[in-house]
Enzyme design. Sequence first.
Site, PDB file in Angstrom:
ATOM      1  NE  ARG A 157      -9.096  12.284   1.054  1.00  0.00           N
ATOM      2  CZ  ARG A 157     -10.114  12.133   0.905  1.00  0.00           C
ATOM      3  NH1 ARG A 157     -10.290  12.586  -0.475  1.00  0.00           N
ATOM      4  NH2 ARG A 157     -11.254  11.670   1.549  1.00  0.00           N
ATOM      5  CD  GLU A 207     -14.959  20.457  -2.098  1.00  0.00           C
ATOM      6  OE1 GLU A 207     -14.888  19.339  -2.474  1.00  0.00           O
ATOM      7  OE2 GLU A 207     -14.407  21.110  -1.323  1.00  0.00           O
ATOM      8  CE  LYS A 225     -12.310  14.013   4.623  1.00  0.00           C
ATOM      9  NZ  LYS A 225     -13.752  14.577   4.457  1.00  0.00           N
TER      10      LYS A 225
HETATM   11  N1  PMP Z   1     -15.462  17.440  -0.569  1.00  0.00           N
HETATM   12  C1  PMP Z   1     -15.529  17.576   0.940  1.00  0.00           C
HETATM   13  C2  PMP Z   1     -15.307  18.843   1.254  1.00  0.00           C
HETATM   14  C3  PMP Z   1     -15.548  16.506   1.676  1.00  0.00           C
HETATM   15  O1  PMP Z   1     -15.577  16.598   2.803  1.00  0.00           O
HETATM   16  C4  PMP Z   1     -15.789  15.317   0.924  1.00  0.00           C
HETATM   17  C5  PMP Z   1     -15.976  14.016   2.049  1.00  0.00           C
HETATM   18  N2  PMP Z   1     -14.783  13.591   2.724  1.00  0.00           N
HETATM   19  C6  PMP Z   1     -15.899  15.076  -0.475  1.00  0.00           C
HETATM   20  C7  PMP Z   1     -15.576  16.146  -1.007  1.00  0.00           C
HETATM   21  C8  PMP Z   1     -15.872  13.710  -0.935  1.00  0.00           C
HETATM   22  O2  PMP Z   1     -14.509  13.080  -0.763  1.00  0.00           O
HETATM   23  P1  PMP Z   1     -14.539  11.438  -0.662  1.00  0.00           P
HETATM   24  O3  PMP Z   1     -15.105  10.943  -1.922  1.00  0.00           O
HETATM   25  O4  PMP Z   1     -13.146  11.144  -0.728  1.00  0.00           O
HETATM   26  O5  PMP Z   1     -15.538  11.333   0.497  1.00  0.00           O
END
Ligand code: PMP
Length: 302
Positions: free
Chosen positions: A52, A184, A151
């Site tokens: 990612r 989210e 990200k």
């Molecule tokens: N959404 C956002 C905006 C985030 O920053 C994160 C944390 N990285 C997540 C969702 C969850 O992603 P992950 O399960 O890959 O940590």
Amino acid sequence: MALKVYINGELLPEEEAKISVFDHGLLYGDGVFEGIRSYNGRVFKLKEHIDRLYDSAKAISLKIPMNKKEIHEAVFLTLRANNLKDSYIRLVVTRGEGKLGLEPGKCKKPQIIIITDTIELYPPKLYETGIDIVTVATVRNHFEAVNPRIKCLNYMNNILAKIESLNSGATEAVMLNIDGYVAECTGQNIFIVNKKELLTPNANSGILKGITRDVVIELAKKMGLVVREEFLTRYDLYVAEECFLTGTAAEIVPVVKIDGRTVGSGKPGPITLELLERYRELIRSPEATEAAECLESGYLRP
Ligand code: PMP
């Protein structure tokens, strides 16, 4: 013992781990990152996180000056230097030091930083009682602006949402997208359970496609649940029987109140608790984690 921080191949004591004020990561939020966890010395879903990271970097036209295997090695090197078994790993790639002005081409070389530390996002008690969340006025970035799938180092959108939720006395914020669909939370994906189905906003609702989200979808399917990735509205949240958030740092955290409405019985629901238990088993299992020895023997999960 002072933590050691990895910067561009060197391990530096935390007081000396510094980067230039001209780094575009600081000046413009120009860079990408990952948050990863290790449990008992093994790193959970490391390959997925590194993949990612490279996708995020590609989307912003940033060429990481190391290959994926070297990043794997650097992560283990940093963990070992800090003698940490259960840790939170912050892997950051900035555009690097440059001149003032946005132009990325003026930056000499991307900087690679790895911080390993411990993290506790929410107090353990909240996993038993559940948290309350609110929908906030700040909308999630439109996918044609900074796509939330990237990200990147600019989290202002999420920080504004977080401030709103804290100002209203709730623990966490749910952002909707510009069309009003549920996106989210500020650092977590959201799931609901209704009529024995597990529902979560689809990947194009304006979300980061969480690695924990993918793991939970797989676990739920193994439990025989129907999983649907859909466009969800606030109505769907309000009538949900169960709700929980997922993320690397948060793991799975139950939600018991949304916009003042009690979710289900007001306690973490049975499906949420079962998923949490299965998740906690998985994060320590060899099939979902990478150990340093895997790397040394040249073996990495495919
Ligand atoms: N959404 C956002 C905006 C985030 O920053 C994160 C944390 N990285 C997540 C969702 C969850 O992603 P992950 O399960 O890959 O940590």
